[in-house]
Design a protein around this motif. Structure first.
Motif, short mmCIF file in Angstrom:
data_model
loop_
_atom_site.label_atom_id
_atom_site.label_comp_id
_atom_site.label_asym_id
_atom_site.label_seq_id
_atom_site.Cartn_x
_atom_site.Cartn_y
_atom_site.Cartn_z
N ARG A 930 68.77 30.38 -40.09
CA ARG A 930 67.09 29.81 -40.45
C ARG A 930 66.02 31.48 -39.80
O ARG A 930 65.23 31.64 -39.97
N ASP A 931 67.08 32.06 -39.25
CA ASP A 931 66.56 32.95 -38.28
C ASP A 931 66.26 34.41 -39.78
O ASP A 931 65.03 34.78 -39.90
N TRP A 932 67.37 34.22 -40.90
CA TRP A 932 67.43 35.03 -41.73
C TRP A 932 66.19 34.40 -42.51
O TRP A 932 66.00 35.19 -43.00
N GLU A 933 66.59 32.99 -42.71
CA GLU A 933 65.61 32.58 -43.19
C GLU A 933 64.14 32.57 -43.27
O GLU A 933 63.80 32.91 -44.34
N ASN A 934 63.81 32.89 -41.70
CA ASN A 934 62.56 32.85 -41.86
C ASN A 934 62.11 34.25 -41.65
O ASN A 934 60.90 34.94 -41.96
N ASP A 935 63.37 35.29 -42.03
CA ASP A 935 62.42 37.10 -42.00
C ASP A 935 62.34 37.29 -43.24
O ASP A 935 62.75 36.62 -44.16
N PRO A 936 61.01 38.02 -42.98
CA PRO A 936 60.51 38.28 -44.46
C PRO A 936 60.36 38.99 -45.72
O PRO A 936 60.87 39.03 -47.22
N GLN A 939 63.17 37.03 -47.59
CA GLN A 939 63.22 36.42 -48.22
C GLN A 939 62.45 36.87 -49.18
O GLN A 939 61.76 35.94 -50.39
N LEU A 998 66.86 29.88 -50.54
CA LEU A 998 66.01 30.86 -50.18
C LEU A 998 64.91 30.68 -52.11
O LEU A 998 64.53 30.27 -51.98
N LYS A 1001 63.82 27.25 -52.98
CA LYS A 1001 62.16 26.82 -52.24
C LYS A 1001 61.29 27.73 -53.56
O LYS A 1001 60.85 26.93 -54.27
#
Length: 1002
Positions: A930-936, A939, A998, A1001
Motif C-alpha cells: 500500500r505504501d508503494w502504491e500510494n507513493d506519488p 505512481q 497502478l 487503475k
C-alpha cells in the motif's frame, strides 16, 4: 614364587606359540646390518632348494663361494630396493642367465610332489630382541623372517606391567626411525600387540604413522573375544602367523597398489583381519562342501570390499578339491563398477602372470554376447567380469551348463531376484542345460516340442542350481537379499555367512560415523490461493504439488544456497589441509539444475571466488517454464561429462582445489569414493537403504579428516537414525514361506478379471511367438483382450486393488522362486501372463503429478535451524520381514485418494509448515504494498513508463519504504537486509505487482 608379569614373559608366550605353529627360532645376531638381511638363512635356502642354478652361478664367479654370495646379495638388495620385499619373495629375481626363487608358493594341486617338497623347504624364522642398527639399544621385540628376508616386525606390551598397545604404537612413532633401511625398505608390516589388542601399519611416518586395528571384533563391536589361552590376541600367532597361513599371506594377499598409470605407487596393501578371515572362510567352505552353495558377506561401506572380492575371485579361480580337480571352472563377477574391474585386474595380475586370466565384458548389449560366449568357452579366461544384464543377450544353448561356476555378486540387492538373475541361471545352470538336452533328444527322435517342454526349461532356471555357488557382497543387504543369499543360523533364520558390521567399522576407525554431527533445518512457509476457483483435488497429489512448488521457488532455493555456501566456507573449506569437499543432494534433475543456478548466483552476487560448484545429473533437463530452454551436465559445468567426477575429486591432471561442491540428482550418490568429502547438504527425502548408501559417501577416512557434517533440510535426525538401524549390526530375517505365493494367486483370481483357460491360452500363444519367428505379437494382444475388457469394467477402487495384487504377485514370485526349487507350471504361466497383462492396462485417471499452475502463491518463507544432533546408533540386531514393501519400490496404494478443497489443503499445509509465522507477517507485506502504491513518484513512474523503466524508480524507493516500517517486524527487516537474494526476489515480485495494480487503475 615368581609371577610372570614382565614384557619378556608375554614375548615368551608369543614366540613359543609361533614355534608350535611351524616356525624356527633363529639367532638375532645373523643379521647383516648393511643389507638388512639374514644372509646365512638366505644363502642356505638358495643352495638347498636350487642347487643347479647356484652351482652354475658359482662357476661364473670362479668357484669362489664368498664372491658368489656377495654378488648374489648385491643383486638381490638392488631388486628389493627397486621392487620391494613382497614382489621379490613372490616373483624371485633374475641374473646371470638364471632365475632364482626366493619363496615357494603352496601348489594349488598335489599332483607334483617336487613342488610340494620345495614349498615345505621354505624357512620361516622368528628372532627375539632383534638389533637392526649399529646401536645396541635399538632392538625390536620380535621379527618374522622368510628365507632370510624380514617381513614383519613386532612390538609387544604386557598389560600387567602397566603398558598397552598404545605404548607400542608410541614406540614405533617416536623411537623408530622411519628412514631406517630395515624398517622402510625391508620389513613389510609392523605390528603393535598386547594381550588384548592388535594394530598394524605398512608404513612408518614418525608421529604421523597411522595404525589400523587388526582385531577380530567381539559381539559386533571392536576388540577381541575371550580366548582359551588367556590372551585375546593369541589368534594372531596361532592363526594369522601360522606357517601355512603366513606363506599364504605373502603369495596371495599382500600386494603393491598399482596406480592409474599401471606403475606401483609404493603403497603396500595388507589385508585387514575381516578381509583375511572372510576370504579364507569362503575358500575353506567351498573346498570342504563343493559347489552349489550361497554366501552373503555383509561388510560395511568403506571396509575394502573391492580388495576382498579380488582376493576371493582369484582364490576360487585356482581352488582344487582333494582329488586335485578344479572346484570351479570359472568365476563370474557381477558388477556395474568399472573401478572394481580395474582393481581386480591389477590385483590378480600380481598373483597370476598368465595373460587373459581376467576378462571383462563391457556392456549388456547383444553385440557383447559373442564376447561373453567366447569367454565362457575358452580355458584361458578364469575370471569373467560383466553386468547381470549381459546374460539376457547370451544364447541359452551355449552348452556351458555342465561346468561349475562361482558367481560373485558385487553390491548384492533385490534386483538379483528378477528376470536377469534367471537369465544367468538359464545360461550357466546345470538344470537348464539338462532340460535343453532333453529337448534336443526329443527333436532328434522327431517328437514335436510343446509349451510344457519350454515350461520345464524355464522353471529349471529358477531356484537353486547344483553347479552354481553365489558369493554376494553388500554393506546394506535388504531383507530379500538376506533371504536369497543368507545362511540359516542355529535358529533357522537366514543370516550373513560373514559380517563386518557398520558398528565395528566405526568403532575401529575404518570408517567415520556420519550420524555424529547431524544438523536439521525446518522450513516454515505459507501459501495463498490466487484464484476464486476452488477445485476438488486429491489431497496427496495437491500436497505434493504445493511442496514441489515451494521446493523449487527462487526464494527457497536462494535461502538454501546461502545456508550451504556460508556453512561450507565457515566450517568445511579449511579442513583436510584446505581440500575438503561437499555434496548437495537434491530430489530431482530439475531441482539439481535450479540449485546449481541458485548457488552460482549467490557466489556471483557476493563476489565469492574461493568456492565453485559442479552439478551431476543424467540426460537433458527441459525447463518447464520455458520448454525451448534445456540443460545438460556438460553445458552447465562447461566441460565434458566424463570429467565431472575426476575434476571434483582432483584426480590428475586436475587440481583438487578447482571445485569444492558437487550438486547431485541420483548420480554419484552410491559407489562414489571421495575421502575428501566432508559435508553433505541434504534437500531430499531419504529412507531405508537409500539413506544409508547416500550418507555413506561421507564415511571414508583420510588423514586429518574430522567427523563429517550433515545439514538436512528435509529429514529428521531420528528418521535417518531409524534408516541406519537395520544395517548397523548383523542383518537377520525371518524364514520365508514360499507357499505365500498361493495366497497371492488366489487374490488375483478373486477379481474375476481372467480365468485359468485364458492364462493357459496366453502361455500357448506366448510360447509359439517365442519359438516361431514368423508369428507376430498381434496374437498376444488378442489373447489379452477379453481380460482387459473385464478390468476396464471394474470401478476405480477395484482397479487399484487389482494393480496392487498384481504387483505383489510379480515381485514375490520373482523373489521366492530364486530361493526355492520350483516346479509348479500353473504359477509360472500366471507369472508370464500377469507381467504382460499389467503393462497393457490403461494408465489410471490422473496418473502423474498434479499441476496447480498459478492456483497458489508463496507468501511466507523461513528456514530455521532445529538443532545439532548426535544420533550415532547403539542397538541390538533388528529383524525385518523379507517381503516388506520398502518406500519407493513400486508398491501401489490400495485406498481411494482423499479429496478436499484446495483452500482447505493450503490452510492445513500452512498450519504444518508455517506455525512460527503470524498473520502480521502477511499484513506487513500488504502494508509495504500500500505504501508503494500510494507513493506519488512510483505512481507517476508507472503511468509514464514501461515496466523496465518503472523498476529503475521502484528500486530506489523500495528500501526507503521498508526502512520506514523497520520497527514493525525486526525479523523480516533483518531478512531483507541480510538475505540479498531474498530482497531482490521481494523487490522483483512486488515491483511487478505494484506496476500491474497502478497501470490497471490508470
Amino acid at each position: 614364587m615368581t609371577v610372570k608379569s614382565k614384557e619378556i614373559h608375554f614375548e615368551d608366550d608369543v614366540v613359543s606359540g609361533l614355534v608350535n605353529h611351524g616356525w624356527k627360532l633363529g639367532a638375532a645376531s645373523n643379521i647383516d646390518l648393511k643389507t638388512g638381511l639374514d644372509t646365512n638363512e638366505l644363502l642356505d635356502f638358495i643352495e638347498t632348494t636350487q642347487p643347479d642354478a647356484w652351482n652354475q652361478l658359482t662357476t661364473n664367479f670362479g668357484s669362489d663361494p664368498q664372491k658368489t654370495g656377495s654378488e648374489f646379495i648385491k643383486r638381490l638388495t638392488s631388486e628389493i630396493d627397486r621392487r620391494g620385499t613382497i614382489d621379490v619373495l613372490r616373483k624371485g629375481i633374475q641374473g646371470w642367465g638364471q632365475r632364482f626363487v626366493l619363496c615357494y608358493p603352496k601348489p594349488s594341486s598335489t599332483k607334483n610332489p617336487v613342488l610340494t617338497d620345495l614349498y615345505q623347504a621354505n624357512r620361516l624364522v622368528v628372532t627375539r630382541q632383534q638389533r637392526y642398527t649399529s646401536d645396541q639399544k635399538n632392538t625390536l621385540d620380535v621379527v618374522l623372517w622368510v628365507n632370510g628376508l624380514p617381513v614383519v616386525t613386532v612390538e609387544l606390551k604386557n598389560l600387567l606391567t602397566g603398558q598397552s598397545v598404545e605404548d607400542a604404537k608410541q614406540q614405533y612413532r617416536e623411537n623408530r626411525d622411519p628412514k631406517n633401511l630395515f624398517l622402510s625398505k625391508r620389513a613389510v608390516a609392523h605390528f603393535a600387540v598386547d594381550p588384548h589388542l592388535v594394530f598394524m601399519t605398512t608404513r612408518l611416518k614418525g608421529r604421523e604413522t597411522t595404525f589400523l586395528p587388526f582385531n577380530q571384533g567381539y559381539d559386533g563391536h571392536k576388540g577381541n573375544p575371550p580366548s582359551t589361552t588367556g590372551h585375546r590376541s593369541s589368534y594372531l600367532w596361532e592363526q594369522v602367523w601360522e606357517r601355512h597361513a603366513f606363506l599364504d599371506l605373502i603369495h596371495r594377499f599382500i600386494h603393491t597398489e598399482i596406480g592409474d598409470d599401471g606403475k606401483p605407487t609404493g603403497t603396500i596393501i595388507f589385508p585387514r583381519y575381516h578381509q583375511w578371515d572372510a576370504v579364507r572362510a569362503a575358500e575353506t567352505h567351498a573346498y570342504t562342501h563343493g559347489v552349489g552353495h550361497k554366501y552373503l558377506f555383509q561388510h560395511s561401506a568403506g571396509s575394502g570390499k573391492s580388495n576382498t572380492i579380488a582376493w576371493t575371485a582369484h582364490r576360487l579361480s585356482v581352488l582344487h578339491d582333494e582329488l586335485d580337480n578344479p572346484v570351479f571352472e570359472k568365476v563370474i563377477v557381477i558388477t556395474d563398477r568399472r573401478v572394481l574391474d580395474d582393481q581386480l585386474s591389477k590385483t590378480v595380475a600380481q598373483f597370476d602372470h598368465t595373460p587373459g586370466v581376467v576378462r571383462r565384458i563391457d556392456d549388456a548389449t547383444s553385440s557383447k554376447s559373442k564376447k561373453l560366449s567366447e569367454a565362457l568357452a575358452t580355458t584361458t579366461a578364469r575370471i569373467i567380469i560383466c553386468t547381470l544384464q549381459t546374460f539376457s543377450f547370451v544364447d541359452k544353448h551355449l552348452g556351458v551348463g555342465q561346468k561349475n561356476y562361482a558367481v560373485i555378486v558385487d553390491e548384492a540387492h533385490s534386483s538379483q531376484t528378477g528376470a536377469a538373475a534367471s537369465d544367468l541361471k538359464s545360461v550357466l545352470g546345470k538344470k537348464s542345460e539338462e532340460a535343453r538336452l532333453t529337448q534336443a533328444e526329443k527333436q532328434e527322435a522327431g517328437e514335436p516340442l510343446s509349451g510344457e517342454d519350454k515350461l520345464v526349461e524355464v522353471l529349471a532356471a529358477r531356484g537353486n542350481q547344483k553347479n552354481l555357488s553365489f558369493f554376494a557382497f553388500t554393506a546394506t543387504p535388504k531383507a530379500k537379499t538376506v533371504a536369497l543369499f543368507g545362511t540359516p543360523g542355529s535358529d533357522g533364520k537366514p543370516q550373513p555367512f560373514h559380517t563386518y558390521p557398520m558398528r565395528q567399522a566405526i568403532e575401529e576407525g575404518f570408517i567415520l560415523d556420519v550420524l555424529k554431527q547431524y544438523t536439521t533445518f525446518e522450513v516454515y512457509w505459507r501459501v495463498k490461493q490466487t484464484s476464486d476457483n476452488d477445485p476438488e483435488v486429491e489431497k496427496h497429489k495437491a500436497s505434493s504439488a504445493i511442496g514441489k512448488t515451494i521446493q523449487l521457488h527462487p526464494h527457497n532455493l536462494g535461502m538454501r544456497a546461502k545456508v550451504i555456501v556460508d556453512h561450507y566456507r565457515q566450517h568445511v573449506r579449511n579442513e583436510i589441509g584446505g581440500h575438503a569437499k561437499a555434496m548437495v543432494v537434491t530430489s530431482s534433475r530439475l531441482h539439481a539444475v535450479r540449485m546449481k543456478q541458485a548457488i552460482d548466483r549467490y557466489l556471483s552476487d557476493h563476489h565469492i571466488s574461493d568456492t565453485k560448484a559442479l552439478v551431476a545429473f543424467s540426460g537433458v533437463v527441459v525447463d518447464p517454464d520455458d520448454p525451448s530452454n534445456s540443460f545438460t551436465e556438460a553445458a552447465m559445468n562447461k566441460h565434458p561429462e566424463s570429467e565431472t567426477a575426476a575434476r571434483f575429486k582432483g584426480d590428475l591432471p586436475f587440481n583438487p582445489n578447482d571445485y569444492q561442491v558437487m550438486i547431485v540428482a541420483e548420480k554419484y550418490q552410491t559407489g562414489f569414493d571421495v575421502p575428501l568429502l566432508l559435508a553433505m547438504y541434504v534437500d531430499k527425502k531419504l529412507e531405508g537403504v537409500n539413506a544409508v548408501q547416500t550418507l555413506a559417501r561421507l564415511n571414508r577416512i583420510h588423514p586429518g579428516k574430522p567427523t563429517p557434517f550433515v545439514l538436512d533440510f528435509r529429514n529428521t535426525a531420528t528418521s535417518i537414525a531409524d534408516s541406519f538401524r537395520p544395517w548397523f549390526d548383523t542383518t537377520i530375517v525371518e524364514p520365508v514361506d514360499a507357499n505365500t505365493l498361493y495366497t497371492y494367486q488366489n487374490d488375483l483370481y478373486s477379481h474375476q478379471v481372467f480365468n485359468n483357460t485364458e492364462v493357459d491360452h496366453y502361455w500357448d500363444v506366448f510360447y509359439q511367438t517365442a519359438v516361431n519367428e514368423h508369428k507376430t505379437n498381434a496374437a498376444l494382444y488378442k489373447a489379452l483382450e477379453t481380460p482387459l475388457t473385464r478390468f476396464v469394467a471394474l470401478n476405480k477402487t477395484s482397479q487399484e486393488q487389482f494393480r496392487s495384487d498384481a504387483d505383489t504377485f510379480i515381485r514375490a514370485y520373482g523373489f521366492l522362486t530364486q530361493i526355492a526349487t520350483w516346479t509348479d507350471q500353473d504359477l509360472e504361466k500366471l507369472y508370464v501372463f500377469i507381467k504382460s497383462f499389467v503393462t497393457n492396462l490403461p494408465r489410471p485417471d490422473g496418473d502423474g503429478a498434479l499441476d496447480l499452475g498459478s492456483e497458489v502463491e508463496l507468501t511466507h518463507l523461513r528456514i530455521e535451524k532445529q538443532g545439532d544432533f548426535d544420533v550415532s546408533l547403539i542397538t541390538n540386531n533388528d529383524e525385518v520381514d523379507p517381503l516388506i514393501v520398502y518406500p519407493g519400490n513400486g508398491a501401489t496404494s490400495t485406498t481411494d485418494p482423499e479429496l478436499d478443497r484446495l483452500s482447505v489443503i493450503i490452510n492445513r499445509l500452512n498450519e504444518k509448515f508455517g506455525m512460527n509465522l503470524s498473520l502480521t507477517d502477511v499484513l506487513l507485506f500488504e502494508q509495504f504494498k500500500r505504501d508503494w502504491e500510494n507513493d506519488p513518484e512510483i505512481q507517476a513512474a508507472a503511468k509514464a513508463n514501461s515496466f523496465e523503466s518503472f523498476m529503475v524508480v521502484f528500486t530506489k524507493k523500495f528500501m526507503n519504504i521498508v526502512l520506514t516500517r523497520m520497527d514493525t517486524n525486526a525479523d523480516i527487516f533483518k531478512a531483507i537486509l541480510d538475505e540479498e537474494t531474498f530482497a531482490k526476489d521481494l523487490e522483483s515480485s512486488y515491483g511487478k505487482d505494484v506496476y500491474e495494480t497502478l497501470t490497471n487503475k490508470n
